[in-house]
Write an enzyme that holds these catalytic residues in place. Structure first.
Site, PDB file in Angstrom:
ATOM      1  N   SER A  29      26.993 -11.764  22.468  1.00 34.71           N
ATOM      2  CA  SER A  29      25.850 -12.664  22.266  1.00 34.71           C
ATOM      3  C   SER A  29      25.923 -13.414  20.952  1.00 34.71           C
ATOM      4  CB  SER A  29      24.550 -11.863  22.323  1.00 34.71           C
ATOM      5  OG  SER A  29      24.434 -11.102  21.133  1.00 34.71           O
TER       6      SER A  29
ATOM      7  N   ALA B  49      27.262 -17.035  18.993  1.00 30.62           N
ATOM      8  CA  ALA B  49      26.916 -18.420  19.330  1.00 30.62           C
ATOM      9  C   ALA B  49      27.560 -18.868  20.652  1.00 30.62           C
ATOM     10  CB  ALA B  49      27.332 -19.341  18.195  1.00 30.62           C
TER      11      ALA B  49
ATOM     12  N   ALA C  73      32.998 -13.330  25.793  1.00 34.05           N
ATOM     13  CA  ALA C  73      32.730 -14.113  24.570  1.00 34.05           C
ATOM     14  C   ALA C  73      32.596 -13.128  23.415  1.00 34.05           C
ATOM     15  CB  ALA C  73      31.460 -14.943  24.756  1.00 34.05           C
TER      16      ALA C  73
ATOM     17  N   HIS D  12       5.624 -37.419   8.070  1.00 34.56           N
ATOM     18  CA  HIS D  12       4.684 -36.959   9.093  1.00 34.56           C
ATOM     19  C   HIS D  12       4.620 -37.999  10.203  1.00 34.56           C
ATOM     20  CE1 HIS D  12       1.202 -35.081  10.889  1.00 34.56           C
ATOM     21  NE2 HIS D  12       0.684 -36.286  11.024  1.00 34.56           N
TER      22      HIS D  12
END
Ligand SMILES: Cc1cc2nc3c(=O)[nH]c(=O)nc-3n(C[C@H](O)[C@H](O)[C@H](O)COP(=O)(O)OP(=O)(O)OC[C@H]3O[C@@H](n4cnc5c(N)ncnc54)[C@H](O)[C@@H]3O)c2cc1C
Length: 473
Positions: free
Chosen positions: A189, A191, A277, A452
């Site tokens: 687990s 990336a 992985a 903003h």
């Protein structure tokens, strides 16, 4: 007569290698780059870029499925996995062409084939099957005053979990499947594993992730990884942590996997495909490092902070020179290496300032110390947090699940680490990377104006929160 003698030669044209070659050429070195398979290395061809193209298709598919949430309608949303992959491979092709263009523009000779080091300053290139770019030099003997090894890494293979290209995939097959699997087990687990889990889940597969450690995304801050995990589980990804795959029973078009949890209990799961992985290992074998006595450790070349190996004239950068195995680390390490060769006295590599990003949904990004690491280092810390649910832009975007966490040194006010999960965080983290590189304290961040409405306002609010001054919660 073709050139056979150079000042600097880089072996491997990944992001580390090709950027190093460009910087060497900028500094006036007569430069060549040797590549045996694909310009741009793993990153451009089988790593960073094609995965992001796939994840983009998944993201758009996700939004189309949720069109109603935005007051829109999109009925019968479907996809053609072959077309999704074709788009990803098209992006790869465009970028490989870009690397070739950059080599030509910077007058860097491309030597096409597999390099073997014969002695410091000498190497041989032999022909490979991959088609050479136009004008590339070919097989032969070459010399270079400085040889920089940038041969990258390949998938780690665990005993019992050997990839077979058909049922048990590495990232190569996971990125280029012959058909869409209905169910998938991802082992690991980090990336890479989480990005594939995210892609395939969004595209409709039934996905289970098995992680041997208690925490998914093991290098991330535990709180952020926990937040991400909850989001993945909400999406339907099944996660088994503190568990390991002990057996694979392969059928013609499926695999029955035995998984053991931390307490010794086992369960079986049958899936269409397994993705291994479990990390990568450096490409250090078979091209002369052993003969030259170049020191290696745990599958990587040992270097100093400027890329020098123990053998004069031989340098190493990028994945082959050790973790973190990231493209931007490779590039930066290469630039430092050639600037040091030039005698420019560059800053040494500071690994604490290398950001890490995972492009799953929600995204995860971080730089610097996690809360646990800061405590382990004996720091007295202040922690600030801010949730996306209190950010106007995140709500307007329909992406209110996320958070920012910052860690300051209580005594000095130095920003020690920043950790984020949520939409756009892979783009936002760079703000904190710059801040940390400038050794910023809370004071400068209080005085920094954020636009903003942006999700980046959560960064400022997390800083304010660390000092009891948060405004919007
Ligand atoms: C699925 C996946 C996703 C990833 N996503 C990201 C991401 O989002 N962000 C990120 O930062 N990193 C990511 N990475 C990691 C990133 O791809 C690597 O860190 C990066 O490619 C390392 O660059 P490099 O230059 O060291 O080596 P590589 O890119 O591996 O390139 C090495 C090159 O050397 C060549 N070579 C090897 N030996 C020889 C030889 N003897 N002679 C000539 N040529 C040789 C190889 O053919 C290859 O082209 C990902 C990796 C994977 C697998």
């Amino acid at each position: 007569m073709a050139d056979t003698s150079f000042d600097v030669v880089v072996i491997g044209s990944g992001p580390g290698g090709y950027v190093t070659a460009i910087r060497a050429a900028q500094l006036g070195f007569k430069t060549a780059i040797v590549e045996k398979a694909y310009l741009g290395g793993i990153c451009n061809n089988w790593g960073c870029i094609p995965t992001k193209a796939l994840l983009r298709s998944a993201e758009i598919y996700h939004y189309m499925q949720h069109a109603k949430d935005y007051g829109l309608s999109a009925d019968n949303v479907t996809f053609d996995i072959k077309a999704v992959i074709a788009r990803s491979r098209g992006v790869v092709k465009r970028l490989s062409g870009g690397v070739e263009y950059l080599m030509n523009k910077n007058k860097i000779s491309i030597i096409w084939g597999e390099a073997t080091l014969d002695a410091p300053g000498k190497f041989t290139v032999k022909k490979t099957e991959a088609a050479a770019p136009k004008g590339a030099l070919g097989a032969g003997s070459y010399t270079a005053k400085h040889i920089i090894v940038a041969t990258g890494a390949r998938p780690r293979v665990l005993p019992g979990l050997e990839p077979d290209k058909k049922l048990v995939w590495t990232y190569f097959e996971a990125m280029n499947p012959d058909k869409m699997p209905k169910s998938l087990l991802v082992v690991g687990s980090g990336a890479i594993g989480i990005e594939f889990a995210s892609f395939y889940k969004t595209m409709g597969a039934d996905v289970t992730v098995v992680e041997v450690l208690p925490q998914i995304l093991p290098v991330e801050d535990a709180e952020i990884a926990g937040f991400a995990r909850k989001q993945f589980e909400k999406q339907g990804i099944k996660i088994m942590s503190g568990a390991k795959v002990t057996k694979l029973d392969k059928k013609s078009d499926s695999v029955t996997v035995t998984i053991e949890d931390g307490k010794g209990a086992t369960q079986q799961l049958t899936v269409d495909r397994v993705i291994s992985a479990v990390g990568v290992v450096g490409n250090i074998e078979g091209f002369g490092l052993e003969k030259l006595g170049v020191k290696t450790e745990r599958g990587c070349i040992v270097i100093d902070k400027y890329g020098k190996t123990n053998v004069p004239g031989i340098y190493a950068i990028g994945d082959v020179a050790g973790p973190p195995m990231l493209a931007h680390k490779a590039e930066h390490e290469g630039v430092i290496c050639v600037e040091a060769i030039k005698g420019m006295n560059p800053h040494a590599m500071d690994k604490s300032l290398i950001p890490g990003c995972t492009y799953c949904h929600p995204q995860v990004a971080s730089v610097g110390l996690t809360e646990a690491k800061a405590k382990e280092a004996g720091k007295d810390i202040r922690v600030g947090r801010f949730p996306f649910v209190a950010n106007g832009k995140a709500i307007a975007q329909g992406e209110d699940q996320g958070m920012v966490k910052v860690i300051f040194d209580k005594k000095t006010g130095q920003l020690l680490g920043a950790h984020m999960v949520g939409a756009e965080v892979v783009e936002m983290i760079q703000g904190f990377v710059v801040a940390m590189n400038l050794e910023t304290t809370e004071e400068e961040l209080f005085h920094t104006i954020f636009p903003h409405p942006t999700i980046s306002e959560t960064m400022k609010e997390a800083v304010l929160d660390a000092y009891g001054r948060v405004l919007n919660t």
